[in-house]
Write a protein that holds these residues in place. Structure first.
Motif, PDB file in Angstrom:
ATOM      1  N   VAL A 136       0.844  -1.194   0.000  1.00 44.37           N
ATOM      2  CA  VAL A 136       0.000   0.000   0.000  1.00 44.37           C
ATOM      3  C   VAL A 136       0.878   1.242   0.000  1.00 44.37           C
ATOM      4  CG1 VAL A 136      -1.690   1.330   1.339  1.00 44.37           C
ATOM      5  CG2 VAL A 136      -1.896  -1.147   1.206  1.00 44.37           C
ATOM      6  N   VAL A 137       0.468   2.268  -0.763  1.00 45.20           N
ATOM      7  CA  VAL A 137       1.136   3.573  -0.791  1.00 45.20           C
ATOM      8  C   VAL A 137       0.098   4.646  -0.486  1.00 45.20           C
ATOM      9  CG1 VAL A 137       2.400   5.258  -2.183  1.00 45.20           C
ATOM     10  CG2 VAL A 137       2.805   2.812  -2.519  1.00 45.20           C
ATOM     11  N   CYS A 138       0.425   5.564   0.420  1.00 44.29           N
ATOM     12  CA  CYS A 138      -0.460   6.689   0.744  1.00 44.29           C
ATOM     13  C   CYS A 138       0.341   7.979   0.618  1.00 44.29           C
ATOM     14  CB  CYS A 138      -1.006   6.555   2.157  1.00 44.29           C
ATOM     15  SG  CYS A 138      -2.065   5.115   2.415  1.00 44.29           S
ATOM     16  N   SER A 139       0.097   8.717  -0.456  1.00 46.43           N
ATOM     17  CA  SER A 139       0.883   9.914  -0.746  1.00 46.43           C
ATOM     18  C   SER A 139       0.044  11.170  -0.638  1.00 46.43           C
ATOM     19  CB  SER A 139       1.477   9.826  -2.155  1.00 46.43           C
ATOM     20  OG  SER A 139       2.047  11.063  -2.536  1.00 46.43           O
ATOM     21  N   ILE A 201      -0.116  -3.220  -6.002  1.00 47.46           N
ATOM     22  CA  ILE A 201      -0.152  -2.230  -4.927  1.00 47.46           C
ATOM     23  C   ILE A 201      -1.448  -1.432  -5.013  1.00 47.46           C
ATOM     24  CG2 ILE A 201       2.342  -1.995  -4.631  1.00 47.46           C
ATOM     25  CD1 ILE A 201       2.192   0.559  -6.330  1.00 47.46           C
ATOM     26  N   GLY A 202      -1.903  -0.973  -3.871  1.00 48.06           N
ATOM     27  CA  GLY A 202      -2.996  -0.019  -3.802  1.00 48.06           C
ATOM     28  C   GLY A 202      -2.421   1.341  -3.478  1.00 48.06           C
ATOM     29  N   VAL A 203      -2.850   2.377  -4.196  1.00 50.66           N
ATOM     30  CA  VAL A 203      -2.248   3.710  -4.054  1.00 50.66           C
ATOM     31  C   VAL A 203      -3.324   4.753  -3.749  1.00 50.66           C
ATOM     32  CG1 VAL A 203      -0.802   5.471  -5.126  1.00 50.66           C
ATOM     33  CG2 VAL A 203      -0.478   3.057  -5.736  1.00 50.66           C
ATOM     34  N   HIS A 204      -3.127   5.484  -2.671  1.00 53.11           N
ATOM     35  CA  HIS A 204      -3.972   6.635  -2.312  1.00 53.11           C
ATOM     36  C   HIS A 204      -3.175   7.909  -2.606  1.00 53.11           C
ATOM     37  CE1 HIS A 204      -6.536   9.296   0.125  1.00 53.11           C
ATOM     38  NE2 HIS A 204      -5.404   9.766   0.623  1.00 53.11           N
ATOM     39  N   SER A 230      -2.907   0.015 -14.681  1.00 55.01           N
ATOM     40  CA  SER A 230      -3.957  -0.802 -14.041  1.00 55.01           C
ATOM     41  C   SER A 230      -3.697  -1.017 -12.550  1.00 55.01           C
ATOM     42  CB  SER A 230      -4.101  -2.161 -14.748  1.00 55.01           C
ATOM     43  OG  SER A 230      -4.460  -1.980 -16.108  1.00 55.01           O
ATOM     44  N   ALA A 231      -3.110  -0.013 -11.904  1.00 49.22           N
ATOM     45  CA  ALA A 231      -2.872  -0.085 -10.460  1.00 49.22           C
ATOM     46  C   ALA A 231      -4.113   0.405  -9.717  1.00 49.22           C
ATOM     47  CB  ALA A 231      -1.670   0.775 -10.081  1.00 49.22           C
ATOM     48  N   THR A 232      -4.485  -0.286  -8.669  1.00 46.77           N
ATOM     49  CA  THR A 232      -5.601   0.148  -7.834  1.00 46.77           C
ATOM     50  C   THR A 232      -5.253   1.481  -7.189  1.00 46.77           C
ATOM     51  OG1 THR A 232      -6.214  -2.137  -7.354  1.00 46.77           O
ATOM     52  CG2 THR A 232      -7.025  -0.443  -5.844  1.00 46.77           C
ATOM     53  N   GLN A 233      -6.134   2.473  -7.345  1.00 46.71           N
ATOM     54  CA  GLN A 233      -5.816   3.771  -6.769  1.00 46.71           C
ATOM     55  C   GLN A 233      -7.071   4.500  -6.316  1.00 46.71           C
ATOM     56  OE1 GLN A 233      -4.921   7.272  -9.226  1.00 46.71           O
ATOM     57  NE2 GLN A 233      -4.919   5.935 -11.018  1.00 46.71           N
ATOM     58  N   GLN A 234      -6.851   5.433  -5.396  1.00 45.55           N
ATOM     59  CA  GLN A 234      -7.857   6.406  -4.983  1.00 45.55           C
ATOM     60  C   GLN A 234      -7.222   7.777  -5.106  1.00 45.55           C
ATOM     61  OE1 GLN A 234     -10.571   6.028  -1.382  1.00 45.55           O
ATOM     62  NE2 GLN A 234      -9.095   7.500  -0.603  1.00 45.55           N
ATOM     63  N   TYR A 235      -7.782   8.630  -5.924  1.00 46.79           N
ATOM     64  CA  TYR A 235      -7.200   9.948  -6.193  1.00 46.79           C
ATOM     65  C   TYR A 235      -8.177  11.022  -5.738  1.00 46.79           C
ATOM     66  CZ  TYR A 235      -5.350  13.975  -8.757  1.00 46.79           C
ATOM     67  OH  TYR A 235      -4.855  15.211  -9.096  1.00 46.79           O
ATOM     68  N   ARG A 236      -7.666  11.998  -4.972  1.00 48.94           N
ATOM     69  CA  ARG A 236      -8.504  13.081  -4.473  1.00 48.94           C
ATOM     70  C   ARG A 236      -7.838  14.424  -4.725  1.00 48.94           C
ATOM     71  NH1 ARG A 236     -11.664  10.812  -0.165  1.00 48.94           N
ATOM     72  NH2 ARG A 236     -12.585   8.919  -1.059  1.00 48.94           N
ATOM     73  N   GLU A 237      -8.612  15.379  -5.218  1.00 49.72           N
ATOM     74  CA  GLU A 237      -8.228  16.784  -5.220  1.00 49.72           C
ATOM     75  C   GLU A 237      -9.171  17.488  -4.255  1.00 49.72           C
ATOM     76  OE1 GLU A 237      -8.148  18.435  -9.151  1.00 49.72           O
ATOM     77  OE2 GLU A 237      -6.553  17.081  -9.842  1.00 49.72           O
TER      78      GLU A 237
END
Length: 265
Positions: A136-139, A201-204, A230-237
């Motif tokens: 998991v990555v949380c950036s 990996i899951g990426v936030h 095709s990486a699982t991600q959650q993207y927020r602005e």
């Protein structure tokens, strides 16, 4: 939560180094192991910088995550062009030390890594390089394109006290000149293209709408690159600038994502 300091002589760095460890109230040295989230500071920060987030207690208390705060000053948590080996310190020493000293879920599914700005970028580099360690990555406001930087694109912002900005000289001390092997090794788009498919990996990712245009653009490019891979991600602005107030406001989303993707969280 309980805040501890672990100190030992680092073979990779050649001197004594410390990490800060935060244990949730539910922590026990026996029974079901606890997942770990490694959080990396921004440029010029240290192992206690994350503790300035006033809402850290409220998001740690309900969860089962152990938090670990390493430090690398201004060295980007990489093995840099000067020969400083902060990547070796992080993945070869810190992870093993934490697993040895605490009741952790000592597998990739039990480990996440994240950070702010420099730390957010470094978290992604290390997860892509060491998929066997982190799942998991949380950036928050990750400065992903540091290896691609040429000259001083921030020269007009150097008086902004919200952000410690490396000069061209400081930047090249870590990354080497344009085209260097260090830059090539950590190019995030190259790492994405070459990542091992056996280690998903899951990426936030999140970025402030009041952040610097260059930072917003590179986060959008990273979002698109992750989608293409095709990486699982959650993207927020969301509202906010390039500062710890922005990071603090995003802690609930970050921890929900981390807990939902880590083993036993």
């Amino acid at each position: 939560m309980k805040v501890l300091t672990e100190t030992w002589r680092s073979a990779a760095i050649g001197r004594e180094k410390s990490v800060t460890v935060v244990l949730p109230p539910s922590y026990s040295s026996t029974g079901e192991p606890f997942p770990v989230l490694y959080l990396l500071h921004g440029f010029g920060g240290n192992r206690n910088t994350w503790l300035q987030c006033e809402d850290l207690v409220s998001v740690v208390d309900p969860g089962r995550l152990i938090l670990v705060f390493p430090e690398s000053g201004r060295s980007w948590f990489i093995n840099d062009a000067r020969g400083r080996r902060y990547e070796d310190h992080l993945v070869g020493e810190v992870v093993g030390r934490v697993d040895e000293r605490f009741n952790t879920a000592a597998c990739r599914e039990g480990r996440g890594i994240g950070g702010f700005s420099m730390g957010g970028a470094a978290a992604l580099y290390q997860a892509l390089l060491h998929g066997d360690l982190f799942s998991v990555v949380c950036s928050s406001a990750g400065a992903f394109e540091a290896p691609l930087r040429e000259g001083d694109p921030y020269h007009g912002l150097r008086g902004d006290r919200r952000m410690a900005i490396p000069t061209t000289r400081d930047h090249e001390r870590v990354w080497g000149p344009v085209g260097s092997e260090t830059r090539r090794k950590y190019d995030p788009y190259r790492l994405l293209r070459n990542r091992n498919p056996e280690y998903p990996i899951g990426v936030h990712l999140d970025i402030g709408l009041d952040d610097y245009p260059r930072m917003i653009s590179m986060n959008r490019r990273m979002r698109d690159a992750l989608s293409a891979a095709s990486a699982t991600q959650q993207y927020r602005e969301r509202p906010g600038g390039h500062d710890w107030e922005f990071v603090n406001a995003g802690l609930p989303d970050l921890f929900v994502f981390a807990r939902s993707h880590l083993l036993s969280a």
